[in-house]
Design an enzyme around this catalytic site. Sequence first.
Site, PDB file in Angstrom:
ATOM      1  N   GLY A  87       0.835  -1.213   0.000  1.00  0.00           N
ATOM      2  CA  GLY A  87       0.000   0.000   0.000  1.00  0.00           C
ATOM      3  C   GLY A  87       0.861   1.251   0.000  1.00  0.00           C
ATOM      4  N   GLY A  88       2.143   1.102   0.391  1.00  0.00           N
ATOM      5  CA  GLY A  88       3.084   2.227   0.315  1.00  0.00           C
ATOM      6  C   GLY A  88       2.695   3.405   1.187  1.00  0.00           C
ATOM      7  N   THR A  89       3.106   4.572   0.758  1.00  0.00           N
ATOM      8  CA  THR A  89       2.946   5.794   1.554  1.00  0.00           C
ATOM      9  C   THR A  89       1.481   6.140   1.780  1.00  0.00           C
ATOM     10  OG1 THR A  89       4.972   6.598   0.510  1.00  0.00           O
ATOM     11  CG2 THR A  89       3.629   8.223   1.670  1.00  0.00           C
ATOM     12  N   HIS A 120     -28.660  23.663  -6.486  1.00  0.00           N
ATOM     13  CA  HIS A 120     -28.739  24.632  -5.392  1.00  0.00           C
ATOM     14  C   HIS A 120     -29.133  23.928  -4.105  1.00  0.00           C
ATOM     15  CE1 HIS A 120     -29.660  28.256  -3.150  1.00  0.00           C
ATOM     16  NE2 HIS A 120     -30.806  27.674  -2.782  1.00  0.00           N
TER      17      HIS A 120
END
Length: 457
Positions: free
Chosen positions: A39-41, A440
Amino acid sequence: MTRGFDAIIIGAGQAGPALAGRLTAAGRKIALIERHLVGGTCVNTGCKPTKTLVASAYAAHLARRGADYGVVTNGVAIDMPKVAARARRIILDSRASNEEWLAGMEGLTFLRGHARFEGPHRIRVGDDLLEAPHIFLNVGGRASVPDMPGIGEVDYLTNSNIIPLETVPEHLVVVGGSYIGLEFGQMYRRFGARVTIVEMGPRLIGREDPDVSDAIRAILEGEGIEIRTSACCIRLAKHEQGVAVGVDCTEGAPEVIGSHVLLAVGRRPNTDDLGLERAGVETDAKGYIKVDDRLATNVEGIWALGDCNGRGAFTHTAWNDYEIVAANLLDGADRRLSQRIPGYALYIDPPLGRVGMTEAQARATGRPLLLSTRPMTKVGRAVEKDETQGLMKLVADAQTQRILGAAILGTGGDEAIHGILDMMNADQPLSTLQWAVPIHPTVSELIPTLVGDLRPA
Ligand SMILES: Cc1cc2nc3c(=O)[nH]c(=O)nc-3n(C[C@H](O)[C@H](O)[C@H](O)COP(=O)(O)OP(=O)(O)OC[C@H]3O[C@@H](n4cnc5c(N)ncnc54)[C@H](O)[C@@H]3O)c2cc1C
C-alpha cells in the site's frame, strides 16, 4: 538460480499492484517486490491516515463551535488513543485488502525484500535473482531529512512516526509551511497542542498565488497557530522542555522552544539504494528517475511510475502513471503524461482544491488573461454552514476562451473543483461551464457566476 518473468515490478504502492493486476490478467508472469508495507505511503503513512486524523480534528473544531449553531456542548475533550485507533484501523483495513488482492492474483509471484538492480534486466532480492525484459519501478519516496545543524542531536517526528502518536504534544513546532506541514499543524492545533509553523520562504505554500497563501495564513492564525516565515538558518538543539528550533527570522524571537518538532520539508525519492547505476538508469540532480512522456526511462524496457519519477507527487498521479503505461502496453493506446491536467487538494479545513495554472503561472505565459475571484462570504452554501473562510478564483485565456486554472479555498473546495477539472479535461470553452445548471445550494453553483464575472486581467 535465476528466475525468469515477463515483467518485474518494484514497489507495492499505488501504481505497482494495479499494473500487476492488468499484466497478470493479460496472461503475463509477473514478480512484484515490496520491502516494507503493502500500500506504500498513501495507505500507511500518507493520504489515508492523515485524512482520517483531519476528520477527527474537524469534529473537535465543530464541537468547539457548537454554540455558533445553537448546539450546547459541555466542553470538548480529545481521546487521543481513540483518534489514533481510528487512523490505525483505516490503515490496517486498507493494507489487508491490498494484500488480499495480491494474494488472489493468478500469475503473480509476490516477494518481500529490498530489490536492487544487478544489471539492466536483472534484480536481486535477498538470495533471489530475477530476470525480465520489462521492469517497472514504483519505489515512491520518503520524508526528506535535511542536514540542518543539530539534526543528529534531537528526536524529531516525520509523517511516518507522528501518525501513531497517542498523546497530544504540548507545543508542536512544524518545520515546513507547505502541504504536509499545514495539514499536521492545523490538525494538532485542533487536538489541543500549541503549534508553531516555521517556514524558510516569505510565505506559506509558496507555490500558490499570494492571495490564496495569505488567506490560508489568516485561517491558521485565526485558530491560534503561530507562523514564522522567512526563517533562515533553521537549526535544532536539545532543550529541557524538548527542542529549541533556531529560526533567525527578520522579526520575532530567534528561537522557538517546543516539546516536539515535526520535519515537513519535502520528500525525496527512494532511488539512492536501488542500484540504478548498475542498470544505467538516469536520475536528475534530486534523484528522481528521468522519464519521457510515456514514463519510459533512458534504458530500453525500464519504466518509472509514481512519486519516484518526480512528475507527480500524489496518489492520483501515481495511479494515472499506471493507466498510461498499461494502456500503451496492453491496449495499443498512445497515452502521454503531457495530456494530464494537474489537480490536487490541500486538506486543511476549509480545504483548497486546485487545478491547472495559478494566476502567476498564467501571467508568465504572456497570454491575454481573464480573471475572476469571489470570497466564500458570497457563497450561499458556505454562509448556511457558517464556514465562510476562503475564496474561489478562476483564470482563463481570453483568446481561446479556455480555462487555464482555478482554486477553490473553502468548504467543499476539494469536491467542487472537479466541475472545473472535468471541463478542462473535456477541453470545453468557458460558455459550456457558464451555461451549466448546477444544483442549489452548493458551492459549485457559484462557478457559472465566477465565469460570468471574468474580466481582463
Ligand atoms: C503525509 C502525507 C499525506 C499525503 N496526502 C495525500 C493526499 O491526500 N492525496 C494524494 O493524492 N497524495 C497524498 N500524499 C502523497 C501520496 O501518498 C503519494 O503520492 C503516493 O503514495 C505515491 O505512490 P507511489 O506508488 O509512487 O509510492 P509509494 O506509495 O511510496 O510506494 C512505494 C513502495 O515502494 C517500496 N519500495 C521502495 N524501494 C523499494 C525497493 N528497493 N525494493 C522493494 N520495495 C521498495 C516502498 O516500501 C513502498 O511501499 C501524501 C503523502 C504524505 C507523506
